[in-house]
Design an enzyme around this catalytic site. Structure first.
Site, PDB file in Angstrom:
ATOM      1  N   VAL A 105       0.863  -1.193  -0.102  1.00 15.65           N
ATOM      2  CA  VAL A 105       0.186   0.056   0.055  1.00 15.65           C
ATOM      3  C   VAL A 105       0.783   1.423   0.082  1.00 15.65           C
ATOM      4  O   VAL A 105       0.595   2.209  -0.641  1.00 15.65           O
ATOM      5  CB  VAL A 105      -0.916   0.065   1.131  1.00 15.65           C
ATOM      6  CG1 VAL A 105      -1.537   1.363   1.492  1.00 15.65           C
ATOM      7  CG2 VAL A 105      -2.067  -1.212   1.125  1.00 15.65           C
ATOM      8  N   GLU A 165      -2.098   5.699  -4.531  1.00 10.79           N
ATOM      9  CA  GLU A 165      -3.571   5.686  -4.673  1.00 10.79           C
ATOM     10  C   GLU A 165      -4.229   6.901  -5.110  1.00 10.79           C
ATOM     11  O   GLU A 165      -5.034   7.127  -5.993  1.00 10.79           O
ATOM     12  CB  GLU A 165      -4.230   5.281  -3.416  1.00 10.79           C
ATOM     13  CG  GLU A 165      -4.059   3.741  -2.993  1.00 10.79           C
ATOM     14  CD  GLU A 165      -2.841   3.690  -2.270  1.00 10.79           C
ATOM     15  OE1 GLU A 165      -2.293   2.567  -1.824  1.00 10.79           O
ATOM     16  OE2 GLU A 165      -2.005   4.868  -1.968  1.00 10.79           O
ATOM     17  N   ASP A 218      -5.743  21.663 -42.088  1.00 11.45           N
ATOM     18  CA  ASP A 218      -6.630  22.026 -43.237  1.00 11.45           C
ATOM     19  C   ASP A 218      -6.116  23.427 -43.711  1.00 11.45           C
ATOM     20  O   ASP A 218      -5.525  24.175 -43.002  1.00 11.45           O
ATOM     21  CB  ASP A 218      -7.892  21.835 -43.064  1.00 11.45           C
ATOM     22  CG  ASP A 218      -9.000  22.157 -44.160  1.00 11.45           C
ATOM     23  OD1 ASP A 218      -8.644  21.905 -45.351  1.00 11.45           O
ATOM     24  OD2 ASP A 218     -10.235  22.367 -43.961  1.00 11.45           O
ATOM     25  N   ASP A 222     -12.676  20.150 -40.544  1.00 15.85           N
ATOM     26  CA  ASP A 222     -14.007  20.638 -40.236  1.00 15.85           C
ATOM     27  C   ASP A 222     -15.436  19.845 -40.734  1.00 15.85           C
ATOM     28  O   ASP A 222     -16.397  19.960 -40.289  1.00 15.85           O
ATOM     29  CB  ASP A 222     -14.084  22.155 -40.468  1.00 15.85           C
ATOM     30  CG  ASP A 222     -13.753  22.354 -42.064  1.00 15.85           C
ATOM     31  OD1 ASP A 222     -13.661  21.256 -42.725  1.00 15.85           O
ATOM     32  OD2 ASP A 222     -13.821  23.605 -42.540  1.00 15.85           O
ATOM     33  N   ASN A 253       6.199   8.003  -1.693  1.00 13.44           N
ATOM     34  CA  ASN A 253       5.850   6.565  -1.456  1.00 13.44           C
ATOM     35  C   ASN A 253       7.201   5.955  -0.777  1.00 13.44           C
ATOM     36  O   ASN A 253       7.031   4.919  -0.060  1.00 13.44           O
ATOM     37  CB  ASN A 253       5.638   5.805  -2.665  1.00 13.44           C
ATOM     38  CG  ASN A 253       4.256   6.075  -3.156  1.00 13.44           C
ATOM     39  OD1 ASN A 253       3.718   6.558  -4.434  1.00 13.44           O
ATOM     40  ND2 ASN A 253       3.040   5.829  -2.135  1.00 13.44           N
TER      41      ASN A 253
END
Length: 845
Positions: free
Chosen positions: A305, A310, A352, A666, A732
């Site tokens: 954990v 998380e 374009d 488009d 961590n």
């Protein structure tokens, strides 16, 4: 012929589908009707039933997805797997230690997983929504001749051989050949991206044209903008050009973004490290510390954990959401959050032309009268602007020939200018032909109000434009019983019908020398990629009895030339240069002509050297993938008159060469390329619903400069996310130090599992978000795009987070031990006599 082609459905793809249409365009009408088993009276109901059974209905097949498989695919995301494991560990911890808080935390983690999966499922439906939007462009009913009678028929019942009647405003329900027409023009922008009306007539064509250039073919999904016509259906449903786009859209999957790939890479790395370290600590707890199996498993759970971030997904989503808000302030609306960072890693932008590089509005730039070249200022449909001869400003009242040019532009016209209306509509627009709208604006700049002139000079007749004549005429009643025909059209056609010319305030004969001068000037405008129109007039002393070309459009008096074009946006050139300095290559993909495309590309800096190339769709069609791949190594490229499948082919080949590709579009024709690109960018003002559904981002101002601003924002996001990732994994590793001390030093556990989860899901979020909202680093747009192998979380980031985390962890452990020692604890003891002092120490950690 039809039976042979439709008997093998594989023949309906690619060139074979096009060859059937080309055959229809180049065959005599009588022969084509015979091949299709029909006549101008239409099919009988019995034949219709036979054709429906043989060729199928005029619909587009839908591909259903298994909902269970869609959901199951989300569990391939390793971070989701890690979160589910963390939730399971939380449940186990809560049950084994009878801690309700751990169970509640497990529920929260599962909720995070659920929200993540739900978000991804919503994104999965983009392609399906794009297809549904395409299908809505096809009408529900059409006027069809059956057994000599006109009937309103559901479009799904239309079959090859049906005779369809088209009128202004109709959508074409199938690919068909024109057999009769009057002033028929269609808008092919749904398929080609270019909105200029295309005249359609019933003549037999030769076989040297590109498919969409055949003037006797109409295509499903396009719109009739003027006139009427009768057509015979050649292809229906999935076999139409429209159907091929739907097929491309369905078969094109939106690729995972670079950020998604990085997250998956980080999850794999984190998964491996968490499993290995957890197993090591399980071994140590059971065999070295001689804990029982349940305690050893609980200890392993705590270690794993501590190594699972998380809150990673939550912070990542919130960070990208905040970045998307920042981008919206720069006119870029983000649909897929991961695409925020993707835009920053782009190496090639396939853009374009019309409306993105250019204004998307035709503009009159030059006028030629009496041997003088007059400059017209202003852009688009905005009436602001003036007419100059050298440095002198001119108005219509200053010169008779200029006045005639302004009158003809205003009166021989069916367009209407629309001022800004608010509610997001911030500029002038037009209803009608873009060229005619530009002529209205030009007349306004000359001081002529087209609405007032129409009231003064009542229109008494009109000869609409036809491609065979290449001109249009409007006849008006002037003062004192005079009648004037104002004519506009192709310069060569008007010269051939003119006998005089307005020259310095006088009407003089149109001599060969003057004709040559006019032709030379028209050719000069054309070489500069301008669209050239000529203006002529004819006076009548009596009301014309017949408004026919033969009676009106001859013995004309030539007035002058007007040069029009769709101008580049003012900010485009600087934006192109900024992108190029940032190491981004820009390729133009347009449905426009090669000359126009090349000229605009050169004006904005997309091409600038002698090595640049302008390639037509026709040349592209005959080019192998190997040769095209070699061509794409060229730094300066423009592709003109390209089809939807060709755009997608270019995008896929660029991606295969390791490029991160952004595509702008488009129209419906752009949807496959928008989906297939690493990031699809649709136009907000002029884009169709289909393009917007297919895209990852939407430009609210249709401006290329906004894309470049988005690149800068995307690069900032990546830099800040890398800082955030190092920070997350740093704590961590720091959390892991608590479990290392527990094993190696035999201390009480300095950090409970519930505390680890509280840190990861609550305490780390504010500082993490602060890191992700830092301003861009200096010179961020002067460095090249990050390499594809540059990871958000790599070994370097892992090692950096590790040594920082170990240092931080060692410091807080020292602080914790100092607190515990005040309560009678000493190193080597596995308990703290005073429980309150123990809790103070764990809180400090």
């Amino acid at each position: 012929m039809m039976d042979d082609v439709f008997s093998d459905k594989s023949m309906q793809k690619g060139k074979d589908r096009s060859s059937l249409l080309i055959n229809g365009a180049t065959t005599k009408v009588e022969d084509l009707l015979n091949e299709l088993g029909t006549s101008e009276q239409g099919l009988t109901e019995d034949v219709v039933k036979e054709h429906l059974a043989k060729y199928g209905s005029n619909t587009y097949p839908e591909k259903k997805k298994n909902p269970f498989m869609i959901v199951w695919a989300q569990f391939k995301n390793l971070f989701n797997i890690l979160l589910i494991m963390a939730a399971a560990l939380s449940f186990i911890s809560g049950i084994m230690s009878n801690a309700q808080s751990s169970i509640n935390m497990g529920i929260v983690i599962l909720l995070i997983v659920f929200l993540s999966i739900l978000f991804n499922l919503i994104q999965e439906q983009r392609a399906e929504r794009a297809v549904r939007s395409i299908q809505q462009l096809v009408p529900m009913n059409a006027k069809v001749m059956r057994s000599g009678q006109e009937k309103l028929t559901p479009i799904q019942d239309i079959v090859p051989g049906d005779i369809i009647i088209l009128e202004e405003g109709d959508r074409v329900p199938a690919d068909a050949r024109v057999i009769n027409s009057f002033d028929l023009s269609v808008d092919n922008s749904a398929l080609t991206g270019e909105s200029d009306p295309q005249p359609r007539r019933s003549i037999e064509e030769s076989e040297d044209e590109e498919l969409f250039q055949y003037s006797n073919l109409v295509f499903a999904g396009t719109t009739v903008v003027s006139g009427t016509g009768t057509v015979v259906v050649i292809l229906t449903g999935e076999y139409t050009q429209f159907g091929s786009i739907i097929g491309l859209t369905r078969s094109t999957k939106a690729p995972p973004s670079p950020l998604q790939k990085d997250i998956n890479h980080a999850a794999r790395l984190n998964f491996i490290v968490a499993m290995l370290v957890g197993l090591v600590f399980l071994f140590a707890a059971y065999f070295i510390l001689h804990l029982d199996l349940a305690a050893s498993l609980l200890f392993m759970i705590g270690v794993m954990v501590s190594l699972v971030p998380e809150g990673f997904q939550i912070i990542m989503t919130l960070s990208l959401a905040l970045s998307s808000v920042a981008m919206s302030k720069r006119n870029v609306v983000v649909k897929r959050l991961a695409s925020v960072e993707t835009l920053g890693s782009v190496t090639t932008i396939c853009t374009d032309k019309t409306g993105t590089i250019t204004e998307g509005q035709m503009t009159a730039r030059w006028m030629w009268i009496s041997g003088d070249r007059l400059k017209i200022t202003g852009e688009g449909y905005e009436p602001g602007g003036m007419v100059f001869l050298d440095e002198k400003k001119l108005m219509a009242s200053d010169r008779e020939d200029l006045q005639l040019m302004a009158y003809a532009s205003a009166l021989d016209n069916t367009a209407t200018l629309v001022p800004p209306l608010g509610h997001g509509k911030s500029r002038w627009t037009a209803v009608g032909d873009p060229t005619e709208a530009a002529l209205l604006v030009m007349s306004t700049k000359c001081g002529v109000n087209y609405k007032d002139e129409l009231k003064k000079k009542k229109r008494i007749g009109m000869i609409p434009f036809e491609s065979s004549r290449k001109m249009m005429t409007s006849v008006h009643e002037e003062d004192e019983g005079r009648y004037v025909a104002y004519v506009k059209g192709a310069s060569a056609e008007l010269l051939a019908r003119s006998i005089n010319i307005y020259w310095n305030g006088k009407i003089i004969p149109l001599t060969p020398d003057i004709k040559e001068q006019i032709t030379t000037q028209a050719d000069s405008f054309a070489r500069e990629a301008f669209r050239v129109l000529a203006i002529a007039v004819r006076n009548f002393s009596e009301v014309p009895t017949h408004f026919e070309s033969e009676k009106i459009e001859n013995q004309l008096t030539f007035v002058g030339l007007i040069a029009l074009y769709d101008p580049p946006r003012a900010e485009t050139k600087d934006a192109v240069a900024k992108a190029q300095h940032a190491g981004i290559r820009i390729i133009m993909l347009t449905g426009d002509h090669e000359l126009t495309a090349g000229s605009i590309a050169r004006k904005v800096g997309i091409i600038s050297t002698d090595d640049s190339q302008v390639i037509s769709g026709h040349a592209l069609e005959n080019m192998s993938d190997e040769n095209l791949s070699l061509l794409l190594d060229n730094k300066e490229l423009v592709f003109a008159r390209v089809a939807p499948a060709q755009k997608l082919r270019i995008v896929n080949l660029l991606k295969s060469k390791g490029e991160t590709v952004a595509v702008t579009g488009d129209g419906v024709n752009d949807s496959p390329a928008l989906l297939g690109a690493d990031i699809g960018i649709a136009m907000g003002l002029t884009g169709t619903d289909v393009a917007k559904e297919s895209a990852d981002m939407i430009l609210m101002d249709d401006n290329f400069a906004s894309i470049v601003n988005g690149v800068e924002e995307g690069r900032t996001v990546f830099d800040n996310l890398r800082k955030f990732v190092v920070y997350v994994f740093t704590h961590n590793w720091g959390e892991l130090m608590a479990f290392v001390a527990f094993v190696l030093l035999g201390t009480p556990l300095p950090l409970a599992i519930i505390q680890v989860l509280a840190i990861d899901l609550l305490m780390e979020i504010p500082p993490s978000l602060a890191l992700t909202t830092e301003p861009p680093e200096p010179g961020i747009m002067l460095r090249p795009p990050r390499p594809k192998d540059s990871r958000l979380f790599n070994i370097s980031a892992l090692s950096r987070s590790m040594y920082i985390g170990i240092i931080v962890g060692a410091y807080v452990l020292f602080w914790c031990f100092n607190i515990w020692s005040g309560g009678g604890w000493s190193l080597g003891s596995n308990t703290v006599p005073d429980h309150d002092i123990y809790l103070q120490g764990t809180t400090a950690v």
